[in-house]
Design an enzyme around this catalytic site. Structure first.
Site, PDB file in Angstrom:
ATOM      1  N   THR A 159      -3.464   3.009   5.657  1.00  0.00           N
ATOM      2  CA  THR A 159      -4.828   2.832   6.174  1.00  0.00           C
ATOM      3  C   THR A 159      -4.929   1.873   7.356  1.00  0.00           C
ATOM      4  O   THR A 159      -5.895   1.924   8.112  1.00  0.00           O
ATOM      5  CB  THR A 159      -5.775   2.331   5.067  1.00  0.00           C
ATOM      6  OG1 THR A 159      -5.292   1.087   4.559  1.00  0.00           O
ATOM      7  CG2 THR A 159      -5.868   3.349   3.941  1.00  0.00           C
ATOM      8  N   GLU A 206       0.831  -1.204   0.000  1.00  0.00           N
ATOM      9  CA  GLU A 206       0.000   0.000   0.000  1.00  0.00           C
ATOM     10  C   GLU A 206       0.866   1.254   0.000  1.00  0.00           C
ATOM     11  O   GLU A 206       0.592   2.214  -0.731  1.00  0.00           O
ATOM     12  CB  GLU A 206      -0.922   0.018   1.220  1.00  0.00           C
ATOM     13  CG  GLU A 206      -1.809   1.252   1.250  1.00  0.00           C
ATOM     14  CD  GLU A 206      -2.590   1.417   2.544  1.00  0.00           C
ATOM     15  OE1 GLU A 206      -2.818   2.576   2.968  1.00  0.00           O
ATOM     16  OE2 GLU A 206      -2.980   0.393   3.141  1.00  0.00           O
ATOM     17  N   ASN A 211      -1.242  -5.520   9.681  1.00  0.00           N
ATOM     18  CA  ASN A 211      -2.425  -5.378  10.513  1.00  0.00           C
ATOM     19  C   ASN A 211      -2.461  -6.456  11.590  1.00  0.00           C
ATOM     20  O   ASN A 211      -2.814  -6.205  12.743  1.00  0.00           O
ATOM     21  CB  ASN A 211      -3.657  -5.456   9.605  1.00  0.00           C
ATOM     22  CG  ASN A 211      -4.928  -5.710  10.371  1.00  0.00           C
ATOM     23  OD1 ASN A 211      -5.456  -6.818  10.335  1.00  0.00           O
ATOM     24  ND2 ASN A 211      -5.423  -4.702  11.055  1.00  0.00           N
TER      25      ASN A 211
END
Length: 289
Positions: free
Chosen positions: A166, A130, A227
């Protein structure tokens, strides 16, 4: 005695990953070869499942050698150069970039175009898919900071526009904001944009509450999942008796001794079927069929 097992309903694929996998499965059902640029999700078990269905994972070097094929772009997003390579090589793009990531890419590109002399700073992991896509919106000029210490090398006499990958931690992002605000020169402008996905960020308090309810936590996530690392640390802070595993085979049955309740949870890249396999393995091992 067989322990009580609960699978966290809030764990599992986020919206972006679910959409990417659905698009891949729809294309594979048509029977044509489908390539995916990078692992479709940071979970080796799910990658292997889709590979058996015919999904071929490639890297950027391999992309440059392909012509007249279909290539899926995963939820993480890609820099502009990837689209240019596809156009040049007559490659049909199946774009599964997460809408949240796509909106962030556009914001960063607009900011860079408006003020190319400013420092565009991205709080994220260097080399993450990302982040590479975000930095690509700025002709590779954006500065990536992974932790608070990295922020100290910024030029506080020049404008700073701060964004975030994000899936990063809100707490650390706010610490970075506070540091820049207390060091930015009077003549320089500083603006921060909270671009952390709420579907991911909201899992932090939820998973902490879930971890606190059980004697043992099995956190199922791939080793590549950023994450996953963040969420697992949150579990471990609340419940030190937490273990990260990639699959059911990694469960050490010695962990279960004297345990009454087990919570099974995972990252945004963890498929539900993998958590269910872990539950089934425990049930089988404790003669609870």
């Amino acid at each position: 005695m067989q322990p009580k097992i609960e699978i966290d309903e809030g764990s599992g694929f986020c919206f972006g990953v679910t959409t990417a996998i659905k698009k891949a499965e729809e294309e594979l059902e048509k029977g044509a070869t489908l390539y995916c640029l990078g692992d479709i999700v940071h979970n080796s078990m799910e990658v292997e499942r889709l590979s058996k269905k015919g999904l071929v994972t490639i890297n950027h070097d391999q992309l440059r050698d392909l012509h007249h094929v279909k290539v899926l772009l995963r939820a993480h997003g890609e820099p502009p150069e990837t689209y240019e390579t596809a156009r040049r090589n007559d490659i049909e793009i199946i774009d599964a970039t997460c809408p949240v990531v796509l909106a962030l890419q556009r914001r960063i590109k607009r900011q860079f175009t408006t003020n190319p002399q400013a420092q565009i700073v991205i709080y994220g992991k260097n080399g993450h898919a990302e982040v590479l896509g975000l930095v690509g919106q700025t002709l590779q000029k954006a500065i990536v900071v992974e932790r608070l210490d990295d922020v100290k090398s910024l030029d506080f006499h020049r404008d700073i526009f701060l964004y975030s990958q994000t899936t990063k931690s809100l707490d650390e992002f706010h610490r970075i904001i506070d540091y820049i605000q207390s060091h930015i020169a009077a003549e320089a402008k500083f603006r921060s944009f909270d671009t952390i996905c709420r579907q991911v960020a909201n899992r932090m308090p939820h998973i902490a509450e879930f971890a606190s309810r059980h004697h043992l936590i099995l956190f199922v996530a791939g080793s590549k999942s950023s994450n996953g690392r963040v969420l697992f640390e949150q579990c471990r802070r609340v419940n030190p008796n937490s273990h990260q595993i990639e699959c059911a085979d990694e469960i050490d049955m010695n962990w279960l001794k004297g345990i009454e309740t087990i919570g099974i949870c995972g990252a945004t890249s963890t498929p539900k079927w993998l958590m269910e396999q872990c539950r089934d393995k425990i049930i089988e091992a404790t003669n609870g069929k």
